[in-house]
Scaffold this motif. Structure first.
Motif, PDB file in Angstrom:
ATOM      1  N   GLY A  30      41.098  37.580  37.067  1.00 63.61           N
ATOM      2  CA  GLY A  30      39.727  38.047  36.878  1.00 63.61           C
ATOM      3  C   GLY A  30      38.863  37.087  36.089  1.00 63.61           C
ATOM      4  O   GLY A  30      37.759  37.433  35.687  1.00 63.61           O
ATOM      5  N   HIS A  31      39.365  35.890  35.854  1.00 65.41           N
ATOM      6  CA  HIS A  31      38.627  34.895  35.081  1.00 65.41           C
ATOM      7  C   HIS A  31      38.480  33.598  35.871  1.00 65.41           C
ATOM      8  O   HIS A  31      39.182  33.383  36.859  1.00 65.41           O
ATOM      9  N   VAL A  32      37.574  32.770  35.422  1.00 69.92           N
ATOM     10  CA  VAL A  32      37.503  31.396  35.926  1.00 69.92           C
ATOM     11  C   VAL A  32      37.709  30.446  34.749  1.00 69.92           C
ATOM     12  O   VAL A  32      37.309  30.742  33.621  1.00 69.92           O
ATOM     13  N   LEU A  33      38.331  29.325  35.063  1.00 72.12           N
ATOM     14  CA  LEU A  33      38.507  28.273  34.072  1.00 72.12           C
ATOM     15  C   LEU A  33      37.392  27.259  34.294  1.00 72.12           C
ATOM     16  O   LEU A  33      37.130  26.849  35.430  1.00 72.12           O
ATOM     17  N   LEU A  34      36.739  26.877  33.216  1.00 76.40           N
ATOM     18  CA  LEU A  34      35.584  25.984  33.324  1.00 76.40           C
ATOM     19  C   LEU A  34      35.831  24.666  32.601  1.00 76.40           C
ATOM     20  O   LEU A  34      36.397  24.659  31.507  1.00 76.40           O
TER      21      LEU A  34
END
Ligand SMILES: [Zn+2]
Ligand SMILES: [Zn+2]
Length: 330
Positions: A30-34
């Protein structure tokens, strides 16, 4: 990865942020890595670093105006390589009374970027996928960063104050947020009256089209329909209140105030004047403001600091030494 880490809050003159190597965040469902490209510096960061807000996370990486490129956790809508923004509101529970009544900015169990979870004073950051905002192509990394809190919460202040097109609006304090708000007010054909300390801030306000500019002791020459205060000062709130017409609204855009002075009800609040605080932001505020920013080609004035100089960026902000917004780049 390299990051600026706060282990224990202290006066910014003591340089409490330590620039060090830490483990990069791991991707979670449910997350994105930036990959962080730029991170704006906000007065709230200063309040966190100096301990005016209680500690909520050990060894904290501050920073909540993140421009990042998606490098992990991409989906059909949020593709890898896409450029997105992350703001102060990093998540909500979605179940409390406020979330169920379209008041997600007041959620009982919110996540705050760079406060309750790590933020963007780092090379990488993790963000909830439903709390990232695709950024308009027209804005480069540096100029998009200050929009993400200074801009969005400034815009929310206009909504909280109930600003209508063509009205007389007072801005008390003229930092990163006010210098973005004035552009929106101009596009709404409002007349803007700016009261602020610091000659360079007054010059910037005049150059951005303020109808009238004065020092913090001076009163606008007309009664105001709306006023917004940006300084963490109760005295400024009283000055703004004393400039309102009957029925006027004052919005306080500050997460922390030094104190709230006693004031004369009969003279200052009677007549259906209102004082409201501005708390956080909704995702609709973010989307609406970013759309308007692209339409009016809003371009913040920025001062750049490398990540190694994160303490210096906050010190400059504290000393009112920055015209427009400070942005950290890696
Ligand atoms: Zn909630
Ligand atoms: Zn902020």
């Amino acid at each position: 990865m390299k990051a600026a880490v706060l282990s224990s809050p202290a006066a910014i003159s003591n340089r409490p942020l330590r620039i060090q190597d830490v483990a990069a965040p791991e991707l979670e469902p449910g997350h994105v890595l930036l990959r962080v490209r730029a991170c704006g510096v906000c007065r709230t960061d200063l309040h966190i670093v100096e301990g005016e807000l209680p500690v909520r996370h050990e060894a904290l990486i501050p920073g909540h105006q993140i421009v990042g490129e998606i490098v992990g956790g991409g989906t059909a809508q949020l593709r890898e390589g896409m450029r997105v923004g992350v703001s102060w509101i990093g998540g909500i529970d979605g179940t409390c009374w406020y979330c169920r009544h379209e008041l997600e900015n007041l959620c009982d169990a919110p996540t705050f970027t760079g406060y309750t979870v790590n933020g963007g004073y780092a090379e990488c950051a993790l963000a909830r996928s439903d709390f990232v905002f695709p950024l308009p192509e027209s804005l480069d990394n540096l100029h998009a960063a200050p929009l993400l809190c200074a801009g969005i919460i400034g815009f929310r202040s206009l909504r909280v104050a109930g600003v209508q097109h063509g009205e007389r609006v007072g801005l008390f304090g003229f930092g990163a947020s006010a210098h973005l708000v004035i552009a929106v007010l101009k596009s709404w054909k409002c007349q803007t009256y700016v009261s602020t300390r610091g000659e360079s801030h007054r010059k910037l306000a005049a150059s951005l089209g303020a109808e009238w500019v004065g020092s913090e002791q001076e009163k606008p020459p007309v009664e105001l329909d709306r006023a917004i205060t940006f300084a963490p000062s109760g005295d400024v709130v009283i000055a703004a209140l004393s400039s309102l017409r009957k029925g006027g609204v004052l919005a306080i855009n500050a997460i922390h105030l030094d104190r709230m002075p006693q004031f004369d009800y009969d003279r200052l609040l009677w007549g259906e004047r209102q004082i409201r605080s501005v708390a956080n932001m909704t995702r609709d505020d973010a989307r609406d403001f970013l759309r308007i920013a692209a339409e009016i080609q809003l371009r913040p004035q920025v001062t750049v600091f490398p990540l190694d100089q994160a303490n210096e960026a906050l010190l400059a902000l504290k000393n009112d030494a920055i015209d427009g917004a400070a942005v950290i780049v890696q």
